[in-house]
Scaffold this active site. Structure first.
Site, PDB file in Angstrom:
ATOM      1  N   LEU A 236      -4.058  24.777  -0.203  1.00 15.15           N
ATOM      2  CA  LEU A 236      -4.282  26.286   0.661  1.00 15.15           C
ATOM      3  C   LEU A 236      -4.831  26.118   1.861  1.00 15.15           C
ATOM      4  CD1 LEU A 236      -3.909  29.271   0.869  1.00 15.15           C
ATOM      5  CD2 LEU A 236      -5.893  29.624  -0.495  1.00 15.15           C
ATOM      6  N   ILE A 237      -4.035  26.310   2.991  1.00 17.39           N
ATOM      7  CA  ILE A 237      -4.853  26.652   4.218  1.00 17.39           C
ATOM      8  C   ILE A 237      -4.238  28.204   4.764  1.00 17.39           C
ATOM      9  CG2 ILE A 237      -4.409  25.954   6.768  1.00 17.39           C
ATOM     10  CD1 ILE A 237      -5.200  23.518   5.049  1.00 17.39           C
ATOM     11  N   GLN A 242      -2.819  28.201   9.851  1.00 22.62           N
ATOM     12  CA  GLN A 242      -1.512  27.355   9.584  1.00 22.62           C
ATOM     13  C   GLN A 242      -0.818  27.094  10.550  1.00 22.62           C
ATOM     14  OE1 GLN A 242       0.698  29.936   6.489  1.00 22.62           O
ATOM     15  NE2 GLN A 242      -1.208  29.632   5.200  1.00 22.62           N
ATOM     16  N   GLY A 245      -1.250  21.735  12.070  1.00 25.45           N
ATOM     17  CA  GLY A 245      -1.482  20.421  11.783  1.00 25.45           C
ATOM     18  C   GLY A 245      -2.637  20.053  10.842  1.00 25.45           C
ATOM     19  N   HIS A 246      -3.365  21.162  10.414  1.00 25.75           N
ATOM     20  CA  HIS A 246      -4.715  20.968   9.423  1.00 25.75           C
ATOM     21  C   HIS A 246      -4.066  20.582   8.113  1.00 25.75           C
ATOM     22  CE1 HIS A 246      -7.327  22.757  12.255  1.00 25.75           C
ATOM     23  NE2 HIS A 246      -6.604  23.797  12.308  1.00 25.75           N
ATOM     24  N   GLY A 247      -3.061  20.792   7.654  1.00 23.37           N
ATOM     25  CA  GLY A 247      -2.437  20.469   6.152  1.00 23.37           C
ATOM     26  C   GLY A 247      -2.124  19.318   6.345  1.00 23.37           C
ATOM     27  N   GLU A 270       1.734  18.408  -8.444  1.00 27.87           N
ATOM     28  CA  GLU A 270       1.944  19.560  -9.708  1.00 27.87           C
ATOM     29  C   GLU A 270       2.741  20.402  -9.193  1.00 27.87           C
ATOM     30  OE1 GLU A 270      -0.139  22.524 -12.619  1.00 27.87           O
ATOM     31  OE2 GLU A 270      -1.372  21.202 -11.570  1.00 27.87           O
TER      32      GLU A 270
END
Length: 818
Positions: A236-237, A242, A245-247, A270
């Site tokens: 989760l970002i 969002q 580029g953080h993810g 998962e």
């Protein structure tokens, strides 16, 4: 919605009390009191079905608003519920209002307050909340100079830290609102690892604070015999962060962290969402290109032409990728290495992808079927469904890969520099451009399978990759990012403009495509242009610029809304002015001949025919005879329209029977075929034609062409049918004249393309007559290559001409020896 959560149909007066939970709930991350009034930081949930039921509806309140505020560092929550009116249970005994507070209490922290003053008083202690865990990476965004980011790992057995557990429980509140079917992890299980992403910032007092903006949970599974297999569980970002580029950085940091541990076999996920699959593919591709360049370079990929065991083993050992993920990386590298215009290379790529997609559908001799999903079992036993499934999945995979594979010669920097140079060299202004064209657009955008690049295609592509492109340019240094693009991506006007163009341009594009149809002629131009102008003028009158634009404008300042609407109107008027500038001089002519576009000849009057005849200058038209001929053909139409299944059936049958001898599943069609008796048999045979998988594209196109033309009677076909065998010379001259006028230059350009293919360097001695003859055959025949070959074998005179040298412009000086 007309149904409430109990499935009861709501009477009209009660529908004002029903609302979407996703629309009335809003979140804000608070760092100062000013943030309470800042609507730009507000964001809405994506899911509320676990809280308010499957339909995600709340009933019993008029104009309901639910505000959930959260302090950025401590994650203390404030809840405010506001509405104009609550339903009266005495008046509507069957209906009662939902208990919002009781429902939310099961999902929000118990420490949540409804006292705003108490909530704001905790702002003073925000700087006291430091980071948890061990820092493994820090970075900065080039577009944000005053903030930095850090990724921390909270190791196993964190359950002993009660302060962290309480804080993390509050952070988990966001899960149910932004991850489908999310659930909290078992804090007592020692196999959980949590990766936290912090933003470091300065508050109004100059104190350093740390705000969590995202996290990923990982569970350590055992892998035989002495390995462990981390599985990414929750990602989760938070929405305000969002698309920056953080993810990507967070997932990359996790892979790099586990790469150091030799006990880790590989990393799995998962039940990954489509968004996470795309993110993981990008990270995996970057890892392989960085740490395994010898195996995944362009030269190596083209040399091996397949996925090798060494690639799988090294990717697992060095990058911790599973076999399936390594296969996807290999496919991406293969696509990146080949020429997308090379049919053989693309076919090889298609087979590689379909082989991976097909494996889960294969039979296992020992266990009958090796399928985890029962829905796939039907695909394994039904070849037609399987083929359709594989084709669909392949197109999805191809589009997915193309979305983020950047060819080196198609980099954003190179494209911008190129376009900027061309504009400046030609003294053009970007805001005055209507479209961008190129004769070699496969160099610019190879995935577009046409030779010209329209503005609409550019807009659609930009919208599709907008988040990625935006992130790229905003992460550049200010001096590196062009000012024009910086303003575009940081302004709300950019999104509105893109969606406005995506709404308006299809009208122009569709009219353009209709004009370029093979059978569009001058008689159709007036209706096409008039309909387009009518649509554009209706947009101006109704101020309709697209639903998406209307939604974006609702959240914009009034002055900005007015400016945008004004610019949209100017754009539409410029299109209208451009069309009318070139069309109005010929409007009366095209309006006159448009009468021949009418299929119902009975509706055409003599004055319309007479007016059309005045435009024929070089050929004499006898008006008296023309009048008699027109009335004769009109009477013929009236007499025939009620016979043999209608005029449409007769026209279609006539066209089929006059396309030359051909064969459709064994039925021979020729001029002697009875018009009425064989019509049904011919059409039934065409409709039921089953093309074998191995048939070439020409056969597919041929059958498709027949089916397409059978669906609607064309006016030129109707006139050809009515005039066939009739002695009406004046009317024939008029009909031939109006239908000979092309609707556009598309057909002429098609002829040139075919000519370039026929008259090439290896066939440059052909006479002009031969080139013309081949073009006529190519453009007009309805034979397949096999049928035309069989036809030639029955024509000895033609075969003799083929063997002769008369068709060449150069004849050998030395006679040949027989």
């Amino acid at each position: 919605m007309d149904l409430n959560e109990q499935g009861l149909l709501l009477p009209a007066p009660l529908r004002v009390y029903d609302c979407s939970a996703n629309e009335v709930i809003s979140f804000k991350l608070i760092r100062s009191e000013k943030d309470l009034e800042n609507d730009e930081i507000e964001f809405s949930p994506e899911f509320t079905h676990q809280i308010f039921g499957e339909n995600e509806r709340i009933f019993g309140y008029k104009n309901l608003n639910i505000n959930i505020y959260c302090l950025s560092s401590s994650l203390n929550f404030y809840l405010n519920i506001d509405y104009d009116e609550k339903i009266n249970p005495k008046k509507y005994q069957q209906f009662k209002a939902d208990d919002i507070i009781e429902t939310l209490n099961e999902w929000i922290p118990k420490t949540t307050t409804t006292n705003l003053d108490l909530f704001l008083s905790k702002l003073k202690t925000e700087h006291e909340y430091s980071t948890f865990g061990e820092q493994i990476l820090s970075y900065e965004l080039k577009s944000e100079k005053s903030t930095s980011y850090a990724i921390h790992r909270v190791n196993q057995h964190f359950c002993d830290d009660q302060k962290f557990v309480e804080w993390y429980n509050r952070l988990e509140t966001f899960l149910v609102f932004f991850i489908d079917a999310a659930s909290a992890i078992d804090k007592d299980d020692p196999n959980w690892i949590i990766y936290l992403l912090y933003q470091k910032y300065q508050n109004n007092n100059g104190q350093t604070c740390y705000a969590p903006i995202g996290f990923i949970t990982v569970y350590l599974y055992y892998a035989y015999p002495d390995k462990k297999r981390p599985r990414i569980s929750q990602v989760l970002i938070l929405p305000p962060y969002q698309r920056k580029g953080h993810g990507r950085r967070l997932v990359t940091a996790i892979y790099n962290d586990f790469r150091k541990d030799t006990r880790v076999q590989d990393i799995t996920a998962e039940d990954p969402s489509d968004e996470f699959i795309a993110l993981r593919d990008l990270v995996s591709l970057e890892l392989c290109l960085k740490y395994l360049p010898d195996l995944f370079s362009k030269e190596s990929i083209l040399k091996t032409d397949r996925l090798t065991k060494e690639m799988i083993d090294k990717a697992r050992e060095i990058c911790k990728l599973t076999k399936q993920e390594t296969r996807r990386v290999h496919e991406m590298c293969f696509l990146q290495s080949i020429n997308p215009n090379d049919e053989q290379q693309m076919k090889r790529f298609r087979l590689i992808v379909k082989q991976r997609l097909f494996e889960p559908l294969q039979f296992d001799k020992r266990r009958r079927l090796q399928l985890a999903d029962p829905a796939l079992e039907a695909l394994a036993t039904d070849p037609e469904k399987r083929k359709k499934y594989l084709d669909t999945q392949y197109q999805y995979v191809l589009e997915h890969y193309e979305n983020f594979i950047e060819q080196q010669h198609e980099s954003a920097d190179a494209l911008f520099a190129n376009i900027k140079y061309v504009l400046e060299a030609n003294e053009l202004k970007l805001n005055q451009l209507v479209s961008i064209g190129s004769d070699n657009t496969n160099v610019i955008l190879k995935h577009i399978k046409i030779r010209w690049l329209s503005l609409l295609k550019s807009i659609e592509r930009l919208i599709a990759i907008h988040p990625v492109v935006k992130s790229y340019f905003l992460n550049l240094d200010i001096e590196e990012c062009p000012q024009l693009l910086l303003e575009f991506f940081t302004s709300h006007k950019g999104d509105c403009t893109l969606y406005f163009l995506a709404s308006v341009l299809p009208d122009v594009q569709n009219a353009n495509l209709v004009l370029q149809r093979e059978y569009t002629t001058g008689v159709n131009i007036h209706d096409i242009i008039t309909n387009l102008l009518r649509k554009l003028k209706n947009r101006l009158q109704d101020e309709f610029f697209g639903c998406k634009v209307a939604q974006l404008l609702e959240d914009s300042p009034i002055k900005q809304v007015d400016d945008l609407k004004k610019s949209f109107k100017v754009f539409i008027r410029s299109i209208i002015d451009y069309i009318e500038k070139y069309y109005n001089d010929y409007k009366s002519f095209y309006q006159s001949i448009s009468v021949f576009a009418e299929v119902d000849i009975e509706k055409i009057d003599w004055r319309s025919i007479q007016k059309c005849s005045t435009f024929i200058v070089n050929q004499s038209i006898d008006q008296d005879n023309l009048y008699d001929e027109f009335n004769y053909i009109k009477s013929k139409y009236i007499n025939l329209k009620g016979k043999f299944g209608g005029i449409s059936n007769q026209v279609q049958s006539f066209i089929l029977l006059n396309q030359g001898s051909s064969k459709y599943n064994g039925i021979s069609i020729n001029h002697e075929t009875n018009l009425c008796d064989d019509y049904d048999a011919i059409l039934d045979n065409l409709d039921n034609t089953d093309i074998d998988d191995d048939d070439d594209d020409e056969a597919d196109a041929k059958i498709y062409k027949h089916k397409k033309t059978n669906s609607l009677t064309r006016s030129d076909h109707a006139w050809a049918f009515l005039l066939d065998g009739e002695c009406v010379p004046n009317l024939k001259k008029l009909v031939e004249f109006v239908f000979a006028i092309p609707g556009s230059n598309a057909f002429c350009e098609t002829v040139f393309s075919h000519m370039n293919y026929l008259w090439n360097n290896s066939r440059n001695r052909m006479k002009h007559d031969l080139v013309g003859a081949e073009l006529k055959i190519k453009m007009n025949t309805h034979f397949t290559c096999t049928e035309f070959y069989d036809f030639l074998l029955t024509k000895p005179d033609i075969l003799k001409q083929i063997r002769s040298s008369d068709k060449y412009s150069h004849v050998a000086k030395v006679p040949r020896i027989a």
